[in-house]
Design a protein around this motif. Structure first.
Motif, PDB file in Angstrom:
ATOM      1  N   PHE A 236       0.854  -1.297  -0.055  1.00  0.00           N
ATOM      2  CA  PHE A 236       0.080   0.012  -0.039  1.00  0.00           C
ATOM      3  C   PHE A 236       1.084   1.241   0.054  1.00  0.00           C
ATOM      4  N   ALA A 237       0.681   2.147  -1.039  1.00  0.00           N
ATOM      5  CA  ALA A 237       1.281   3.330  -1.001  1.00  0.00           C
ATOM      6  C   ALA A 237      -0.004   4.373  -0.709  1.00  0.00           C
ATOM      7  N   ILE A 238      -0.079   4.859   0.464  1.00  0.00           N
ATOM      8  CA  ILE A 238      -1.218   5.674   0.938  1.00  0.00           C
ATOM      9  C   ILE A 238      -0.529   7.249   0.997  1.00  0.00           C
ATOM     10  N   GLU A 239      -1.570   8.158   0.342  1.00  0.00           N
ATOM     11  CA  GLU A 239      -1.339   9.624   0.394  1.00  0.00           C
ATOM     12  C   GLU A 239      -2.438  10.228   1.031  1.00  0.00           C
ATOM     13  N   LEU A 240      -2.122  10.674   2.337  1.00  0.00           N
ATOM     14  CA  LEU A 240      -3.395  11.308   2.772  1.00  0.00           C
ATOM     15  C   LEU A 240      -3.365  12.992   2.537  1.00  0.00           C
ATOM     16  N   ALA A 241      -4.616  13.562   2.817  1.00  0.00           N
ATOM     17  CA  ALA A 241      -4.680  14.769   2.475  1.00  0.00           C
ATOM     18  C   ALA A 241      -4.019  15.761   3.464  1.00  0.00           C
ATOM     19  N   ASP A 242      -3.644  15.531   4.562  1.00  0.00           N
ATOM     20  CA  ASP A 242      -2.706  16.247   5.453  1.00  0.00           C
ATOM     21  C   ASP A 242      -1.288  16.049   5.117  1.00  0.00           C
ATOM     22  N   ASN A 243      -1.041  15.660   4.089  1.00  0.00           N
ATOM     23  CA  ASN A 243       0.447  15.455   3.644  1.00  0.00           C
ATOM     24  C   ASN A 243       1.138  14.594   4.226  1.00  0.00           C
ATOM     25  N   ILE A 264       5.572   5.536   8.134  1.00  0.00           N
ATOM     26  CA  ILE A 264       4.865   6.668   7.966  1.00  0.00           C
ATOM     27  C   ILE A 264       5.707   8.056   7.794  1.00  0.00           C
ATOM     28  N   THR A 265       5.437   8.797   6.795  1.00  0.00           N
ATOM     29  CA  THR A 265       6.279  10.023   6.719  1.00  0.00           C
ATOM     30  C   THR A 265       5.253  11.033   7.022  1.00  0.00           C
ATOM     31  N   ASP A 266       5.911  12.029   7.847  1.00  0.00           N
ATOM     32  CA  ASP A 266       4.838  13.208   8.399  1.00  0.00           C
ATOM     33  C   ASP A 266       5.108  14.312   7.273  1.00  0.00           C
ATOM     34  N   ALA A 267       4.331  15.429   7.583  1.00  0.00           N
ATOM     35  CA  ALA A 267       4.204  16.463   6.656  1.00  0.00           C
ATOM     36  C   ALA A 267       5.475  17.191   6.618  1.00  0.00           C
ATOM     37  N   CYS A 337      -6.637   3.626  -5.968  1.00  0.00           N
ATOM     38  CA  CYS A 337      -7.754   3.606  -5.026  1.00  0.00           C
ATOM     39  C   CYS A 337      -7.924   4.942  -4.295  1.00  0.00           C
ATOM     40  N   ASP A 338      -9.181   4.804  -3.668  1.00  0.00           N
ATOM     41  CA  ASP A 338      -9.540   6.134  -2.847  1.00  0.00           C
ATOM     42  C   ASP A 338      -9.178   5.563  -1.289  1.00  0.00           C
ATOM     43  N   VAL A 339      -9.074   6.691  -0.474  1.00  0.00           N
ATOM     44  CA  VAL A 339      -8.972   6.438   1.031  1.00  0.00           C
ATOM     45  C   VAL A 339     -10.001   7.435   1.664  1.00  0.00           C
ATOM     46  N   THR A 340     -10.714   6.628   2.714  1.00  0.00           N
ATOM     47  CA  THR A 340     -11.511   7.592   3.254  1.00  0.00           C
ATOM     48  C   THR A 340     -11.336   6.855   4.821  1.00  0.00           C
ATOM     49  N   GLY A 341     -11.900   7.903   5.659  1.00  0.00           N
ATOM     50  CA  GLY A 341     -11.681   7.533   7.231  1.00  0.00           C
ATOM     51  C   GLY A 341     -11.184   8.599   8.073  1.00  0.00           C
ATOM     52  N   ALA A 342     -10.302   8.560   8.920  1.00  0.00           N
ATOM     53  CA  ALA A 342      -9.747   9.449   9.752  1.00  0.00           C
ATOM     54  C   ALA A 342      -9.295  10.713   8.890  1.00  0.00           C
ATOM     55  N   VAL A 343      -8.630  10.298   7.905  1.00  0.00           N
ATOM     56  CA  VAL A 343      -7.993  11.469   6.959  1.00  0.00           C
ATOM     57  C   VAL A 343      -8.469  10.631   5.661  1.00  0.00           C
TER      58      VAL A 343
END
Length: 363
Positions: A236-243, A264-267, A337-343
């Motif tokens: 999984f390569a997940i890119e969250l909206a909070d960067n 996990i890589t932070d903003a 894929c789309d990601v939903t949930g906490a972010v």
């Protein structure tokens, strides 16, 4: 001279075959001489020290298996959404078994289409310094040029033509602290990513050109990887909206006794390793390919350090299943894929080994 050197293993193999036809009794001695020559002239195998960038962006002749792997999410100016994959695999198994497998795919979300191309090159990539210059297919249908976080990709896939530039906007994510990671089942890997690469360019569809932009994720992996390829994995390569970016994988699905890990890589671009107990992946559904009959996970619930996410394919059918005459290429699923949930966010997921036919990436 360089072209001659690439063809040398095939010239030697041809000479051995020719001589053995006229004098079969010499064949064992010729094979012995070929093995000795391989031992003398092939580069030394094994560990090479921690990841060194940008030097390790280049082809590394010491490594048996390596790849340059891009996936990305692109948007046209009118909002139309696409995913893409471009990958160059390099296999250096023995003096006469040196080849590349090159693949490219486009996911046209609004057009409800998934198209892919695959090529085999019977030579290794050219050596470079601090970068790569990769190409494959008649007329260079798929090319990747760059290094040090600035890449250019071209891929002609069916009636889609992708031309994009990628620029890293944060430091590379060095998985396993940038050092070699031994697998419990054998072999080892070096693994780093550039998960935040600002991307822009064009995508031409049946002669109509769209300006596109978005983000791409670059994975570079090298080492003794045949054992890992045989295991199969979810990646999984997940890119969250909070960067933030999250990389997860587990071999053989949820079997943590085999191996699973992530990061996990932070903003701000700081990457930390996730231990196996810090995340859980639960498969929600299955999808059966109408082309191969293979069954793949399709939809996941993921919990990372207490945060829960749902990952869902944008298209069910994003399976690569190429054929080359008598040679059968790897069969696996890799999709946007789309990601939903906490972010919220977006992701690429790779499912290798579910057709009992190896592919590569991740882990």
């Amino acid at each position: 001279m360089r072209k001659l050197w690439k063809k040398l293993p095939w010239i030697i193999a041809g000479l051995i075959l020719l001589i053995s036809l006229f004098n079969p009794s010499l064949l064992p001695w010729l094979l012995l001489a070929a093995v000795l020559a391989a031992c003398l002239f092939m580069p030394k195998r094994g560990l090479i020290g921690p990841v060194d960038l940008p030097a390790d962006d280049a082809f590394l002749p010491t490594e048996q298996v390596q790849w340059w792997y891009w996936t990305g999410h692109l948007y046209a100016e009118d909002g139309r959404r696409f995913g893409f994959e471009v990958v160059f695999f390099s296999f250096d198994s023995f003096v006469i078994m040196r080849d590349q497998l090159v693949q490219a795919a486009i996911t046209d979300v609004d057009g409800n289409r998934f198209v892919f191309e695959e090529f085999v090159e019977f030579h290794l990539p050219q050596r470079g310094k601090n970068g790569f210059n990769l190409s494959s297919g008649s007329g260079n249908k798929v090319t990747a040029v760059g290094g040090d976080g600035h890449d250019r990709l071209h891929a002609a896939v069916g009636d889609y033509v992708l031309d994009i530039e990628l620029q890293a906007t944060q430091p590379p994510a060095l998985h396993y602290g940038g050092d070699a990671h031994p697998y419990r089942f054998g072999g080892y890997t070096y693994y780093y990513s550039r998960p935040k690469m600002e991307t822009s360019g064009t995508l031409t569809i049946a002669g109509e050109t769209f300006t596109v932009s978005g983000n791409s994720w670059f994975d570079r992996q090298y080492g003794e990887l045949y054992q890992a390829i045989q295991q199969g994995w979810q990646w999984f390569a997940i890119e969250l909206a909070d960067n933030r970016q999250i990389m997860l994988f587990d071999f053989k699905g949820n079997d943590s006794e085999v191996e699973k890990s992530g990061s996990i890589t932070d903003a701000e671009g700081r990457t930390v390793t996730l231990a196996a107990h810090e995340f859980q992946v639960t498969v929600l559904d299955q999808w059966v390919s109408p082309d191969t009959g293979c069954s793949y996970p399709s939809g996941w619930e993921i919990e990372v350090r207490g945060e829960k996410f749902s990952v869902q394919p944008l298209l069910k059918d994003q399976e690569l299943h190429a054929r080359h005459g008598l040679w059968i290429g790897p069969v696996y699923w890799e999709g946007a894929c789309d990601v939903t949930g906490a972010v919220g966010g977006q992701a690429y997921v790779e499912l290798n080994g579910y057709c009992r036919c190896p592919a590569g990436n991740g882990g």
